[in-house]
Design a protein around this motif. Sequence first.
Motif, PDB file in Angstrom:
ATOM      1  N   TYR A   1     -16.487  -9.164  -1.753  1.00 38.91           N
ATOM      2  CA  TYR A   1     -16.955  -9.046  -0.370  1.00 38.91           C
ATOM      3  C   TYR A   1     -15.875  -9.622   0.548  1.00 38.91           C
ATOM      4  N   VAL A   2     -15.398  -8.801   1.470  1.00 37.86           N
ATOM      5  CA  VAL A   2     -14.330  -9.215   2.382  1.00 37.86           C
ATOM      6  C   VAL A   2     -14.799  -8.970   3.809  1.00 37.86           C
ATOM      7  N   SER A   3     -14.774 -10.020   4.620  1.00 44.95           N
ATOM      8  CA  SER A   3     -15.151  -9.935   6.030  1.00 44.95           C
ATOM      9  C   SER A   3     -13.950 -10.336   6.873  1.00 44.95           C
ATOM     10  N   ILE A   4     -13.509  -9.424   7.734  1.00 40.88           N
ATOM     11  CA  ILE A   4     -12.359  -9.661   8.613  1.00 40.88           C
ATOM     12  C   ILE A   4     -12.849  -9.653  10.050  1.00 40.88           C
ATOM     13  N   VAL A   5     -12.537 -10.713  10.784  1.00 46.98           N
ATOM     14  CA  VAL A   5     -12.877 -10.773  12.206  1.00 46.98           C
ATOM     15  C   VAL A   5     -11.585 -10.942  12.993  1.00 46.98           C
ATOM     16  N   SER A   6     -11.515 -10.280  14.138  1.00 45.68           N
ATOM     17  CA  SER A   6     -10.302 -10.328  14.954  1.00 45.68           C
ATOM     18  C   SER A   6     -10.635  -9.858  16.356  1.00 45.68           C
ATOM     19  N   THR A   7      -9.771 -10.216  17.300  1.00 47.88           N
ATOM     20  CA  THR A   7      -9.915  -9.685  18.656  1.00 47.88           C
ATOM     21  C   THR A   7      -9.532  -8.212  18.722  1.00 47.88           C
ATOM     22  N   LYS A   8      -8.800  -7.748  17.719  1.00 54.70           N
ATOM     23  CA  LYS A   8      -8.459  -6.328  17.635  1.00 54.70           C
ATOM     24  C   LYS A   8      -8.259  -5.973  16.173  1.00 54.70           C
ATOM     25  N   ILE A   9      -9.220  -5.257  15.604  1.00 51.93           N
ATOM     26  CA  ILE A   9      -9.120  -4.814  14.209  1.00 51.93           C
ATOM     27  C   ILE A   9      -8.172  -3.609  14.149  1.00 51.93           C
ATOM     28  N   PRO A  10      -7.120  -3.674  13.329  1.00 50.02           N
ATOM     29  CA  PRO A  10      -6.170  -2.551  13.267  1.00 50.02           C
ATOM     30  C   PRO A  10      -6.684  -1.406  12.391  1.00 50.02           C
ATOM     31  N   PHE A  11      -7.710  -0.704  12.889  1.00 51.90           N
ATOM     32  CA  PHE A  11      -8.250   0.428  12.138  1.00 51.90           C
ATOM     33  C   PHE A  11      -7.228   1.551  12.064  1.00 51.90           C
ATOM     34  N   LYS A  12      -7.364   2.345  11.025  1.00 51.54           N
ATOM     35  CA  LYS A  12      -6.560   3.555  10.877  1.00 51.54           C
ATOM     36  C   LYS A  12      -7.415   4.761  11.243  1.00 51.54           C
ATOM     37  N   GLY A  13      -6.906   5.605  12.128  1.00 53.33           N
ATOM     38  CA  GLY A  13      -7.640   6.805  12.511  1.00 53.33           C
ATOM     39  C   GLY A  13      -8.713   6.501  13.540  1.00 53.33           C
ATOM     40  N   THR A  14      -9.282   7.569  14.063  1.00 53.77           N
ATOM     41  CA  THR A  14     -10.307   7.433  15.099  1.00 53.77           C
ATOM     42  C   THR A  14     -11.674   7.083  14.526  1.00 53.77           C
ATOM     43  N   SER A  15     -11.862   7.242  13.230  1.00 52.59           N
ATOM     44  CA  SER A  15     -13.169   6.972  12.635  1.00 52.59           C
ATOM     45  C   SER A  15     -13.481   5.480  12.560  1.00 52.59           C
ATOM     46  N   LYS A  16     -12.461   4.622  12.598  1.00 53.42           N
ATOM     47  CA  LYS A  16     -12.641   3.172  12.519  1.00 53.42           C
ATOM     48  C   LYS A  16     -13.437   2.783  11.276  1.00 53.42           C
ATOM     49  N   GLU A  17     -13.019   3.329  10.127  1.00 51.75           N
ATOM     50  CA  GLU A  17     -13.740   3.068   8.885  1.00 51.75           C
ATOM     51  C   GLU A  17     -12.918   2.298   7.859  1.00 51.75           C
ATOM     52  N   TYR A  18     -11.615   2.122   8.081  1.00 45.10           N
ATOM     53  CA  TYR A  18     -10.830   1.362   7.111  1.00 45.10           C
ATOM     54  C   TYR A  18      -9.599   0.769   7.791  1.00 45.10           C
ATOM     55  N   ILE A  19      -9.061  -0.279   7.161  1.00 45.43           N
ATOM     56  CA  ILE A  19      -7.873  -0.976   7.635  1.00 45.43           C
ATOM     57  C   ILE A  19      -6.760  -0.704   6.639  1.00 45.43           C
ATOM     58  N   GLY A  20      -5.644  -0.224   7.100  1.00 49.17           N
ATOM     59  CA  GLY A  20      -4.537   0.119   6.220  1.00 49.17           C
ATOM     60  C   GLY A  20      -3.904  -1.112   5.589  1.00 49.17           C
ATOM     61  N   ASP A  21      -3.354  -0.931   4.383  1.00 47.86           N
ATOM     62  CA  ASP A  21      -2.714  -2.055   3.703  1.00 47.86           C
ATOM     63  C   ASP A  21      -1.293  -2.290   4.179  1.00 47.86           C
ATOM     64  N   ASP A  22      -0.829  -1.542   5.188  1.00 45.95           N
ATOM     65  CA  ASP A  22       0.495  -1.793   5.742  1.00 45.95           C
ATOM     66  C   ASP A  22       0.505  -3.009   6.666  1.00 45.95           C
ATOM     67  N   ALA A  23      -0.675  -3.531   7.021  1.00 47.86           N
ATOM     68  CA  ALA A  23      -0.757  -4.777   7.790  1.00 47.86           C
ATOM     69  C   ALA A  23      -0.518  -5.933   6.821  1.00 47.86           C
ATOM     70  N   THR A  24       0.746  -6.341   6.689  1.00 52.27           N
ATOM     71  CA  THR A  24       1.137  -7.298   5.657  1.00 52.27           C
ATOM     72  C   THR A  24       0.422  -8.629   5.801  1.00 52.27           C
ATOM     73  N   GLU A  25       0.292  -9.123   7.037  1.00 56.81           N
ATOM     74  CA  GLU A  25      -0.359 -10.416   7.238  1.00 56.81           C
ATOM     75  C   GLU A  25      -1.809 -10.378   6.782  1.00 56.81           C
ATOM     76  N   ILE A  26      -2.517  -9.295   7.090  1.00 58.77           N
ATOM     77  CA  ILE A  26      -3.920  -9.180   6.670  1.00 58.77           C
ATOM     78  C   ILE A  26      -4.005  -9.027   5.161  1.00 58.77           C
ATOM     79  N   GLN A  27      -3.105  -8.254   4.590  1.00 57.11           N
ATOM     80  CA  GLN A  27      -3.115  -8.064   3.136  1.00 57.11           C
ATOM     81  C   GLN A  27      -2.928  -9.389   2.410  1.00 57.11           C
ATOM     82  N   GLN A  28      -1.984 -10.199   2.870  1.00 53.75           N
ATOM     83  CA  GLN A  28      -1.739 -11.483   2.213  1.00 53.75           C
ATOM     84  C   GLN A  28      -2.919 -12.432   2.393  1.00 53.75           C
TER      85      GLN A  28
END
Length: 680
Positions: A484-511
């Motif tokens: 279970y992973v919960s991410i909170v932010s002032t701006k979630i870097p969603f991929k695409g207009t659907s806002k259903e997933y966060i890409g793994d290219d966000a290195t800081e979030i991935q780490q």
Amino acid sequence: MPKSKDSSPSEVQIQKSPAEFFAEHQAIAGFDNLGKSLYTSIRELVENSLDACESANILPEISVHVTEYTQKEFNKVAGLAESPRKNANDQELFQKKTKTPKKPPTEPQLTQETNESSTKKRKTASQDAYFRIVVQDNGCGMEHNAIPHLLGKVLSGSKYGVRQTRGKFGLGAKMALIWSKKSSGQPVRIQTAHRRSGTDIPTHCSVCVLDIDISKNEPIIMEHRKYANKENFIGTRMELLIAGNWTTYRSRIVQYIQQLAIITPYAYLQLDYENISEPQRNLQLQYQRRSEQMPPPAATVKHHPSSVNNIIVQQLIQMTRAKNLVKFLSTELASVSPAMAKRLIGELNEVDEEMDPRELTDAHITRLVQLLKRVEIFKAPDGSCLSPLGEYNLNLGIQFVQKPDLIATARDKPAAFEGHPFLVEAAVSLGGKTMKEGITVVRFANRIPLLFESGADVSTRVANSKIKWSSYKIDFKRDKIGVYVSIVSTKIPFKGTSKEYIGDDATEIQQSVKRAIQSCCQQLKVRLVKRTALKDAKERSNRLRKYIPDVSRSLYGILEGMRKRREEGDIHGDEYTSTASPSKRLRLDPQRSNQMIHKLKSGEMNEALITRALNQAIRDHQPQQDEQIIVAEKATPLFLVPLYNLDDPQYDVLDVLFTFRPIQAILNVVSSTSSPETTH
């Protein structure tokens, strides 16, 4: 006569309103098809209700009632008169007009089977229907005059700004209204009672029946009135009629409510589905409140220098009250002091400290943005503006819904991505009745469940490819693992207009996700090692106990044989000792031998007694480590102890993971707030 080039018609430029744009491109807002539209409508209304409760610091109580109608039932509910069609047999008329020659089937049996299978498919296929959705909450409600613009005008809302929110675009409930107008032609009905605090009961209620003018992006008010709140109604009740498909998205809606109960254990959630024509398909879900600890509300913060662009700077210049650049930079941006603002201005040509921000040209703004992004001395944004769920609530939510065997939670330190602060909370569970073997990833973004496009999400990829589960004594193929992973932010870097997933290219979030999951796994490893040691100790004891009957029988047989030989005169204690070999003399004590013979004669020694002695020996010779494991596996009760001597460690509350020791400040507070008769 051929037309001249000058007479060709010219293209007409048309300007569309935001409502018209989203009505034509509804997939952007999650209204891809009938089933997804039903799911998204429920989701948007429920999340609006959660926001209304949390903004007023009210423990949410949200109920969702979905009623399914066939077209005939819907027409009756909507007051639409049915008229018989004149050309009911359109297909037969079309076949008569085309007069397609019929070819004799070469394989009649195969043709018949194909027709039968297609008929079965048509019967079992899910059918589209109409749905009445009613969502009611106990939140703060809406002001009477603000209702039309809050729900009937696209891209208008109160969630703009730099803060953690569930939505940003001011679109959710308005898009549900647009879909209602588009699919059923019915308006939305709102009943609300506005209250300014969580304790008072409003004196008046508001009722508003609302439609929307797509071309003008303006609300159409069909009914809007106030009445006395004699029934003590609180919160908001929204009702709309839409087209949808329950069969294809039933599991998604149930899954959404289930995961929402995990991420909001402080809320009471209820879902009722009613099918008018098929009552056997009715469904009821209910999740009771498990916690009264709500996350703190998210605060609005200023833009970090590394997160701005030309448009943001221009907007800040238009809204600022600062009269010079130093004050503008130090008051409108975070982590910029007046001294640092002067240093930044000193690196810009043709700009001085006393210059009015509104005098900046586009070139000046571009150079300023480049400088802000290039400078690395700014303090990173912290997570004080965020509103995470908390490990306590996350643990409660998972235990209540999934009921796992083991669970561990962790929170990583706050970090920033592209100037926007974020924070990651994670939990890893093992076991559970509803879990399947392997890794199941459950994702949340700003406390919203994400159900779609999970394969490309950063949490899924980290859990499946970045964690070495075997090093934590976890079998990722056979164990039932819940991540279970919960991410909170002032701006979630969603991929695409659907806002259903966060890409793994966000290195800081991935780490950060990886560190949080590893911390959970490390906690589980300690408990798994102890549980494995306990299991091995139990298995060793069981193996020893397995041979106790045979060993008892053999020992008793040997002793009984010695007794018989002593009685027959074959063995005499003193003679045996003198003639026996040195090794046998060392092993045999005549006095103890005589005592044993006496016990055998009197019946004090028997096979049952030997069995009990061996069982007791196995229990007594368990290692001390195993005893500690048994204690660790039991629940440790936590309670407040009398505050006598705070320096005495005997009053500490000990646990496997921490030691709780009251401090002197607590005693002072208790002493000052309690009566003299109270004993501390």
